[in-house]
Design an enzyme around this catalytic site. Structure first.
Site, mmCIF file in Angstrom:
data_model
loop_
_atom_site.group_PDB
_atom_site.id
_atom_site.type_symbol
_atom_site.label_atom_id
_atom_site.label_comp_id
_atom_site.label_asym_id
_atom_site.label_seq_id
_atom_site.Cartn_x
_atom_site.Cartn_y
_atom_site.Cartn_z
ATOM 1 N N ALA A 262 44.052 16.875 100.989
ATOM 2 C CA ALA A 262 43.296 18.125 101.118
ATOM 3 C C ALA A 262 41.959 17.980 100.415
ATOM 4 O O ALA A 262 41.830 17.244 99.430
ATOM 5 C CB ALA A 262 44.075 19.295 100.518
ATOM 6 N N ASP A 263 40.972 18.682 100.957
ATOM 7 C CA ASP A 263 39.674 18.751 100.296
ATOM 8 C C ASP A 263 39.449 20.101 99.638
ATOM 9 O O ASP A 263 38.651 20.209 98.713
ATOM 10 C CB ASP A 263 38.561 18.454 101.299
ATOM 11 C CG ASP A 263 38.500 16.974 101.638
ATOM 12 O OD1 ASP A 263 37.659 16.276 101.048
ATOM 13 O OD2 ASP A 263 39.312 16.515 102.462
ATOM 14 N N ARG A 264 40.118 21.123 100.122
ATOM 15 C CA ARG A 264 40.089 22.424 99.450
ATOM 16 C C ARG A 264 41.266 23.243 99.957
ATOM 17 O O ARG A 264 41.584 23.227 101.139
ATOM 18 C CB ARG A 264 38.772 23.167 99.703
ATOM 19 C CG ARG A 264 38.672 24.457 98.906
ATOM 20 C CD ARG A 264 37.312 25.137 99.077
ATOM 21 N NE ARG A 264 36.202 24.333 98.594
ATOM 22 C CZ ARG A 264 35.039 24.838 98.147
ATOM 23 N NH1 ARG A 264 34.859 26.149 98.107
ATOM 24 N NH2 ARG A 264 34.076 24.046 97.756
#
Length: 825
Positions: A262-264
């Site tokens: 995940a990036d955010r």
């Protein structure tokens, strides 16, 4: 050739030299790896923006270290007029770096925490600009260590979660998973090990990975260029597929679980990740395949209510229309988002270094991220500063070693280097970090002169990370315990070469092959004919000679103070006598097979009472210097030699605990044998030997302990020489009566402690490889249930087990009747 971001090196040059940050060049194929030197935030901004450095954790670490490099290159604070100017400069640089990649939240969280740290240090009375810059540089470096520790424990949590979810759907009946992942989330996207790829690595390490599928991840091909390389490099069974082939692969029934990074992550669990992730989630949902997200808590952004508020970066059209600089597509408009958002309802679970994030309600509902963070998750944007305040502190002058710096450490100390080779040839030395269970970092250095073992204690539990602080004084206690054990039983203790209080390091004899950890040998089916007599001699010698039976009371009391080991004892008290009897955060067990047994254990009043009584004995009874963690993983042996290692848990406590620890682990090995046996190798001889070893060990210990008492008991204050020694018939009778009562009480306590140890190894945080290496979940569960039942019986009804002979008879009987539930609710 460096192959992972473990190779990030932050070098502080000598006076007049420039410091530089070296990062792996990831734009080319890894086999064509080059090094890229980043000497400040501007270079870091370009490297991040151009995706030379990519992966949300790696982006944050690279940016932070570039600020540290800049501060040191500019004079470590001397360039600033005052603390306010230093803090303002740091904040300005961090704000600039945040603009490089807007979607990955790790960078903005790190920047906010570092800016707050700079402002806080600048506001302190008597602060200096050098103090501000130094504190920020140290915090930047700590991020690197934190990420490695977090990834390791995240991998363990994720492996257990994927297995449980897949098996709940009737998948992976063999106990081995076929897992699909997307993009790159391994050592090339983090400090080391990885997030989603770390979960796959953890599955492989526990023998639970059947196959890994990595998607190419168009248009930048991080999966094909990076993940595929990491899988091949690690020797994992793997296949590369096109992004668009994933649904077809699922339809053929060849995928048991999906795990991505995940990036955010928004407050409801909506997750932004590399473009294509959403498609995999939809396909997985259609085929009833569990879909997991693995990410550190620093990736959580609780300030955003849902994923629709996550900024999505638009990448250059040339990534789609060009190949190696040449246009391959017609002149056409391009939509090239770097990320998409997967709704929380499609996500089975969010795995972090602090466990799984709970849902707000039933399956498919939003995740309760804000409540979880407020209740102790300590992650996300508003949790980082709080977590930073709780970070454990190190000894003054302490520096964490790694596989590179440990060479320099040893080379600078001639007394240690002589065991490995000439210092000027250290580049040819080999180093392997082998760990020692779950607590410390251990490095084996080998060179032309031989080998050396170097152990370092960081200020936290190795397997969990900085969320579980732990005193570094444990190394001092371990060094002194090794010296004490060697005094009384030198033939079974490795030689201690040095203890470095500043660096929290001990260096000791390397036990070369054919020595191996006994637990590993038992799993392989080995028999150690001298193990029982050797351990009996070790236990009797170390326990008797450090007790009041052999010491005057003033020396005895001084030893109790010297070996006070509060943090390690607290850890033992928690994981053995408390956590197994309630749903503690780090507990886990084979599910669903043992779900009913675990529920019954947690509802068992008698077990709770017995465990608490043993905890009181463990805490209050100071009889002798214990090893404190004497199990088959703390012993190295051959057919003719035995060495006891790793006494970092050493303290003054009840003798029965050390005796029980090793006996319990032999019993766990006994109950695991059926899981390793086969028609070709039924292991009947090993099974019989293990029970005989239990009897022989106890019998040998009691006999040797009594002999030492007869020979040296007059030196101690517990049995005064005037009353218990000498030539009088009454003195001899009194001593024999005291010996009989003492050993009878020790046995009763040991039986109870055995039960507690066996229970914790089935349902607590740290299991035993004897059981975990059994690949078939159903077979393993049978073996574990037998051990759990027997452990509970010893814990609650142990006073009825009068001898080692009765103990082994009842163990054999339990093995024959281990299919029944352990105990009714």
């Amino acid at each position: 050739m460096a192959t992972t971001l473990e190779a990030i090196r932050f070098r502080r040059g000598a006076a007049g030299e420039r410091a530089s940050l070296q990062l792996l060049e990831q734009r080319k194929l890894p086999l064509e790896t080059e090094w890229l030197e980043i000497e400040g935030p501007q270079a870091a901004w370009t490297a991040i923006r151009d995706m030379t450095v990519r992966g949300a954790p790696a982006i944050a670490i690279a940016a932070a270290l570039s600020v540290a490099v800049d501060l040191l290159n500019q004079g470590a604070g001397s360039q600033f007029a005052d603390t306010a100017a230093a803090a303002a400069h740091i904040t300005q640089q961090l704000d600039y770096l945040v603009t490089s990649r807007p979607t990955a939240v790790n960078l903005s969280i790190a920047a906010a925490a570092l800016s707050q740290l700079a402002a806080s240090k600048a506001a302190q009375p008597g602060a200096s600009a050098a103090g501000v810059t130094g504190a920020v540089a140290d915090a930047c470096e700590a991020m690197l260590r934190d990420d490695v520790a977090a990834n390791r424990v995240m991998g363990a949590h994720g492996a257990a979660a994927l297995l449980a979810a897949a098996q709940a759907r009737g998948r992976a009946a063999s106990g081995r998973l076929r897992v699909l992942t997307h993009c790159n989330t391994g050592s090339l996207a983090t400090a080391a090990y990885g997030t989603a790829l770390g979960v796959i690595r953890a599955l492989h390490e526990r023998g639970a990975l059947e196959h890994a599928y990595c998607c190419e991840t168009r248009p930048y091909n991080q999966g094909a260029r990076l993940t595929a390389y990491e899988l091949v490099h690690d020797g994992l069974p793997a296949t590369l597929i096109c992004d668009s082939a994933a649904a077809a692969l699922m339809a053929e029934g060849r995928v048991d679980a999906v795990v991505v990074g995940a990036d955010r992550i928004a407050a409801n669990g909506d997750t932004a990740n590399k473009i294509g992730t959403f498609s995999h989630a939809v396909s997985a949902h259609h085929h009833d395949i569990p879909f997991f997200v693995a990410a550190p808590t620093t990736t959580i952004d609780p300030t955003l209510d849902h994923g629709g508020l996550i900024p999505i970066e638009q990448r250059a059209a040339e990534e789609v229309t060009h190949f190696k600089g040449q246009r391959v597509a017609a002149e056409i408009d391009v939509w090239n988002p770097s990320f998409d958002v997967t709704p929380a309802k499609l996500i089975e679970g969010i795995v972090t270094e602090r466990g799984l994030v709970p849902r707000a309600g039933a399956a498919g509902s939003a995740f309760a991220i804000r409540d979880w963070l407020e209740a102790g998750g300590n992650g996300g944007a508003n949790g980082s500063a709080a977590a930073a305040k709780k970070l454990p502190t190190s000894h003054p002058g302490f520096e964490a070693l790694d596989c590179d710096s440990v060479k320099s450490y040893v080379a600078a100390r001639p007394a240690l280097a002589k065991h490995v080779g000439p210092p000027d040839g250290r580049d040819s030395w080999t180093v392997e970090e082998v760990g020692d269970g779950n607590i410390n970092f251990v490095y084996i250095l080998e060179g032309p002169a031989g080998a050396l073992c170097v152990k370092q204690a960081l200020p936290f539990v190795r397997v969990v990370g900085e969320s579980w602080p732990l005193t570094q004084d444990r190394v001092r206690i371990e060094a002194e315990a090794l010296a004490a054990e060697a005094t009384h039983c030198p033939q079974h203790v490795p030689a201690l070469y040095s203890y470095d209080a500043r660096m929290c390091v001990i260096a000791m004899q390397y036990l070369a092959l054919p020595h191996i950890i006994v637990r590993k040998g038992l799993i392989e089916g080995r028999i150690y004919p001298l193990l029982a007599p050797h351990l009996a001699a070790f236990l009797a010698g170390t326990l008797f000679h450090t007790s009041l039976l052999a010491l005057p009371s003033d020396e005895f009391r001084s030893n109790i103070a010297r070996f006070t080991n509060v943090d390690m004892c607290r850890l033992t008290e928690q994981v053995i006598f408390t956590d197994p009897y309630h749903p503690a955060q780090h507990n886990w067990h084979t599910t669903p097979q043992l779900d009913g047994d675990v529920a019954a254990l947690r509802a068992d009043v008698a077990a709770r009472v017995a465990a608490s009584q043993l905890k009181a004995k463990f805490t209050q009874q100071h009889q002798a210097l214990l090893h404190g963690d004497l199990h088959t993983g703390s012993i190295m042996a051959t057919g003719s030699t035995t060495y006891v290692i790793d006494p970092e848990f050493a303290y003054y406590g009840p003798m029965a605990f050390d005796v029980a620890k090793i006996l319990a682990n032999l019993l766990l090995a006994f109950f695991s044998v059926d899981g390793h046996a086969s028609a070709a190798d039924p292991r009947s001889e090993q099974r019989r030997w293990l029970l005989a070893c239990v009897r022989e060990l106890w019998g040998g210990f009691a006999a040797r302990f009594t002999q030492l008492w007869d020979e040296h008991g007059h030196k101690g204050d517990v049995c005064a020489a005037e009353l218990f020694h000498g030539s009088s018939r009454e003195g001899t009778a009194a001593r024999q009566e005291a010996q009989g009562q003492f050993l009878a009480e020790l046995w009763r306590d040991a039986v109870g402690f055995m039960g507690a140890v066996m229970v914790r190894r089935i349902v607590g945080i740290a299991h035993v490889a004897d059981m975990e290496s059994i690949a078939d979940d159903n077979v393993r569960a049978v073996c574990e249930r037998r051990a759990l039942c027997f452990g509970r019986k010893l814990l609650v009804q142990g006073s009825g087990v009068a001898s080692a002979e009765q103990l082994t008879e009842e163990a054999e009987a339990e093995r024959a009747d281990g299919q029944q539930p352990c105990f009714p609710l």
